[in-house]
Write an enzyme that holds these catalytic residues in place. Structure first.
Site: not given
Ligand code: NAD
Length: 278
Positions: A46, A51, A76, A108, A231, A233, A237
């Protein structure tokens, strides 16, 4: 290897229920992050024009040796491209960066306070799909009145609505509308960017099941039928977040986590968000 269920979202289009999100992954780190996710087994990525990292996604796909039809790719439309001609041009650029047609392309944000009507944008999305630039089209951050309007005016229902959903924002009304209209809900920020990971209710369930709080939260989304793409990196995780299909929550667990709702947004409110990148 656990296998990821697929959800039918449009004629002949099936999406893996678990994917990998690349929001806030810097462009120069994206190829490596997506390569790791593909190695772990993710087959759904995604991304978004906003981005700035579609090229990294495209480069990782190319380098992976996987066939393009083995990986589901969503992008998006950026907020500055809501007018018809700009939307078509932007979609073509995404296809170029990603190395082939998209599987899913979303508006988006609806930007309901801005002078460009999202109905014009939705009509452009239909053209973009019909031109073969993407297999399916949908929206993101659309509230019920926005969905009602585009469906009534065009007769075309979005395949998905990608909205903020997590235990502190269960977003039930929009999810229910989506379900009633055959729109698949995608839950963005599924672990509230980490904010729910210390929650005592989730932690107690995680301890009982011998899982992490991230896994329990992601499993909760999956059992509610939503599509998720956490998400990270960090390879450990990325692996942890992929292990969701060899355990189950009870109905009581699912209800207890839903009861944590406090209507808390980590991101902007779609009714007022009006950001247009320079
Ligand atoms: P998320 O809820 O996936 O959280 C990501 C954060 O949590 C990161 O800081 C990561 O280091 C941490 N994390 C991930 N896995 C973990 C684990 N197992 N243990 C501990 N910490 C962990 O938040 P996000 O990245 O905002 O959302 C996921 C995806 O949703 C984005 O990458 C994007 O693709 C999408 N998104 C879309 C919109 C939109 O407006 N459509 C907005 C925000 C995000």
């Amino acid at each position: 290897m656990t296998s990821v269920p697929e959800i039918q979202i449009a004629d002949g289009v099936r999406i893996p229920q678990l994917g990998f999100g690349v929001y806030q992954v810097p462009p120069e780190a994206t190829e490596e992050a997506v390569t790791t996710a593909l190695e772990v087994g993710y087959r759904h990525i995604d991304t978004a024009q906003m981005y700035g990292n579609e090229q990294g996604v495209g480069d990782a796909l190319k380098a992976s040796g996987l066939n393009r039809d083995e990986v589901f790719v969503t992008s998006k439309l950026n907020n500055g491209f809501h007018r018809r001609d700009a939307a078509l041009r932007a979609a073509e650029q995404s296809v170029e960066r990603l190395g082939g047609p998209m599987d899913l392309f979303l508006i988006h944000w609806p930007l309901p306070t801005i002078d460009v009507d999202y109905l014009e944008t939705w009509q452009a999305m239909i053209e973009i799909r019909d031109a073969g630039l993407t297999r399916a089209i949908g929206v993101s951050n659309f509230q019920i009145p926005h969905l009602e309007r585009i469906i009534a005016e065009t007769g075309v229902t979005p395949a998905v609505n990608q909205i903020e959903v997590h235990p502190y924002l269960t977003n039930e009304a929009v999810r229910a509308y989506d379900a009633e209209h055959g729109i698949a809900t995608e839950a963005w920020s599924p672990i509230a960017q980490g904010a729910v990971l210390g929650d005592p209710t989730i932690a107690a369930i995680a301890e009982r099941l011998g899982r992490t709080t991230a896994q329990v939260t992601l499993r909760w989304h999956v059992q509610r039928g939503d599509i998720v793409f956490p998400k990270s990196v960090t390879r450990s995780r990325v692996e942890e977040n992929f292990q969701l299909f060899d355990f189950e929550l009870t109905d009581e667990d699912v209800r207890a986590i839903a009861a944590l709702n406090r209507d808390h947004r980590t991101g902007p409110d779609p009714d007022t968000f009006d950001y247009i990148p320079a």
